[in-house]
Write a protein that holds these residues in place. Structure first.
Motif, PDB file in Angstrom:
ATOM      1  N   THR A  64       0.833  -1.197   0.000  1.00 54.63           N
ATOM      2  CA  THR A  64       0.000   0.000   0.000  1.00 54.63           C
ATOM      3  C   THR A  64       0.874   1.255   0.000  1.00 54.63           C
ATOM      4  N   ARG A  65       0.370   2.285  -0.624  1.00 52.74           N
ATOM      5  CA  ARG A  65       1.124   3.539  -0.714  1.00 52.74           C
ATOM      6  C   ARG A  65       1.351   4.147   0.670  1.00 52.74           C
ATOM      7  N   LYS A  66       0.370   4.044   1.530  1.00 60.21           N
ATOM      8  CA  LYS A  66       0.489   4.607   2.876  1.00 60.21           C
ATOM      9  C   LYS A  66       1.645   3.955   3.632  1.00 60.21           C
ATOM     10  N   THR A  67       1.773   2.640   3.534  1.00 58.50           N
ATOM     11  CA  THR A  67       2.877   1.941   4.204  1.00 58.50           C
ATOM     12  C   THR A  67       4.215   2.389   3.651  1.00 58.50           C
ATOM     13  N   SER A  68       4.321   2.535   2.331  1.00 62.71           N
ATOM     14  CA  SER A  68       5.582   2.979   1.725  1.00 62.71           C
ATOM     15  C   SER A  68       5.950   4.378   2.184  1.00 62.71           C
ATOM     16  N   VAL A  69       4.974   5.285   2.220  1.00 64.16           N
ATOM     17  CA  VAL A  69       5.241   6.662   2.648  1.00 64.16           C
ATOM     18  C   VAL A  69       5.689   6.694   4.104  1.00 64.16           C
ATOM     19  N   ASN A  70       5.041   5.904   4.951  1.00 64.03           N
ATOM     20  CA  ASN A  70       5.419   5.874   6.370  1.00 64.03           C
ATOM     21  C   ASN A  70       6.832   5.341   6.556  1.00 64.03           C
ATOM     22  N   HIS A  71       7.205   4.318   5.797  1.00 64.32           N
ATOM     23  CA  HIS A  71       8.559   3.768   5.909  1.00 64.32           C
ATOM     24  C   HIS A  71       9.596   4.790   5.440  1.00 64.32           C
ATOM     25  N   VAL A  72       9.276   5.514   4.379  1.00 64.78           N
ATOM     26  CA  VAL A  72      10.207   6.537   3.890  1.00 64.78           C
ATOM     27  C   VAL A  72      10.369   7.645   4.931  1.00 64.78           C
ATOM     28  N   ALA A  73       9.287   8.055   5.562  1.00 67.50           N
ATOM     29  CA  ALA A  73       9.366   9.106   6.583  1.00 67.50           C
ATOM     30  C   ALA A  73      10.261   8.674   7.741  1.00 67.50           C
ATOM     31  N   TRP A  74      10.135   7.435   8.169  1.00 66.83           N
ATOM     32  CA  TRP A  74      11.010   6.920   9.230  1.00 66.83           C
ATOM     33  C   TRP A  74      12.472   6.967   8.801  1.00 66.83           C
ATOM     34  N   MET A  75      12.743   6.582   7.573  1.00 60.73           N
ATOM     35  CA  MET A  75      14.125   6.564   7.096  1.00 60.73           C
ATOM     36  C   MET A  75      14.690   7.980   6.999  1.00 60.73           C
ATOM     37  N   LEU A  76      13.874   8.949   6.588  1.00 61.27           N
ATOM     38  CA  LEU A  76      14.351  10.331   6.523  1.00 61.27           C
ATOM     39  C   LEU A  76      14.626  10.897   7.907  1.00 61.27           C
ATOM     40  N   MET A  77      13.854  10.466   8.908  1.00 60.61           N
ATOM     41  CA  MET A  77      14.133  10.895  10.281  1.00 60.61           C
ATOM     42  C   MET A  77      15.471  10.351  10.760  1.00 60.61           C
ATOM     43  N   LYS A  78      15.820   9.150  10.325  1.00 58.17           N
ATOM     44  CA  LYS A  78      17.086   8.545  10.719  1.00 58.17           C
ATOM     45  C   LYS A  78      18.275   9.135   9.965  1.00 58.17           C
TER      46      LYS A  78
END
Length: 341
Positions: free
Chosen positions: A164-178
């Motif tokens: 799902t697009r929502k899951t992909s966006v959430n994972h990307v946001a976590w990675m950008l925070m890191k």
């Protein structure tokens, strides 16, 4: 006898060049009945020699004992492209050849389930004809619609394998925070995002945001590959020979083929029948689909909201210095009269 043509997206209709024959002699797509099922090996060798450099790949798991052979064809499609190299037309040609070899083929798509449901709901087949390409251009994932409609004409099962697009966006946001350095690069990369499409998009983001792009592109590709192998495993365990066509966007075609190579190229037959291998794939798929909190609002606040507030304060301070007024008065060039009636 001339081989009939089955589709015409360019002319806006589905037609056949075969001579007029009774309807009982014509297949679902307006062609002669499909050829009988033949051994996979010779046909696959012929198909591999005639790929002409398009974004296609094939994987086979040979028969072993009572377990039948499995075949998977992967085709990459460019965004909103119907004709020419890497267009929907090439996907239809591949689908035609597969259907002639085995009419019991199955269609797999690198889309999320809701996207496939919308395609099937809004693009129903009428009179067993494909919708003209000019009427599809306004839809999302329009390059996938002809392949889905071909499966609808043949009444073949279709399955979405994407995340799902929502899951992909959430994972990307976590990675950008890191990785804040990658988040900062979005300032300039954002304005160049529309210059790259399909495989070039994958290359661009992989070069400049390697960690975030891995989460967005490679994780999606890995999940598609895992679910495709799981599909082959289920068919093999149930004793059915499986021939499937997997259509994916060209932005993830390369990593999808890479992951499928790792899973199937060496000892594919023994891996598919191994319960431990199946368990590892299920665990990895669950990890890739793990729901994480959406940190997008936090990223917007940190990297957009705070800089804008600082910029505003800087403008106010400079304006105060220029107009020689008291600090903190946001005049921004506005003249305030001394006396008011």
């Amino acid at each position: 006898m001339l081989r009939p043509q089955i589709w015409s997206l360019r002319c806006g209709r589905c037609f056949s060049t075969a001579p007029a024959v009774p309807s009982a002699s014509v297949g679902r797509w307006g062609r002669w009945p499909p050829a009988p099922r033949t051994p996979l090996g010779p046909w696959l060798r012929e198909w591999r020699s005639d790929r002409r450099g398009f974004a296609t790949a094939s994987f086979t798991v040979p028969a072993s004992g009572t377990a039948p052979a499995q075949a998977l064809f992967v085709v990459g499609l460019n965004e909103r492209k119907f004709f020419g190299q890497d267009g929907a037309e090439e996907g239809l040609k591949l689908l035609e050849r597969v259907a002639e070899h085995d009419p019991n083929y199955q269609i797999l798509l690198g889309l999320e389930e809701i996207a496939l449901e919308l395609i099937e709901k809004k693009n129903k087949v009428k009179h067993k004809k494909l919708t003209p390409s000019r009427e599809l251009e306004a839809f999302s994932n329009c390059e996938m619609i002809p392949i889905v409609q071909a499966g609808m004409v043949d009444d073949r099962p279709r399955r979405a394998l994407g995340r799902t697009r929502k899951t992909s966006v959430n994972h990307v946001a976590w990675m950008l925070m890191k990785h804040p350095r990658e988040a900062v690069q979005i300032y300039w990369a954002f304005w160049r995002r529309k210059q790259y499409k399909d495989a070039a998009r994958y290359k661009f983001w992989s070069e400049h945001l390697p960690n975030a792009s891995h989460v967005y592109f490679n994780e999606r590709a890995e999940l598609v590959a895992i679910r495709a192998v799981e599909h082959m495993t289920i068919e093999r365990v149930q004793g059915r020979r499986s021939v499937a066509v997997l259509a994916v966007s060209n932005e993830i075609f390369t990593p999808v083929v890479k992951y499928l190579n790792e899973m199937l190229e060496k000892d594919g037959a023994s891996k598919i029948g191994d319960p431990e291998f199946s368990r590892q794939m299920r665990d990895r798929a669950s990890e890739l689909c793990l729901d994480v909190p959406d940190l997008t609002p936090v990223l917007i606040l940190i990297y957009l909201g705070i800089p804008l507030l600082l910029l505003r304060q800087l403008v106010v301070t400079i304006d105060d210095m220029i107009t020689e007024r008291g600090p903190g008065l946001p005049t921004l060039g506005i003249i305030v009269p001394d006396d008011r009636d």
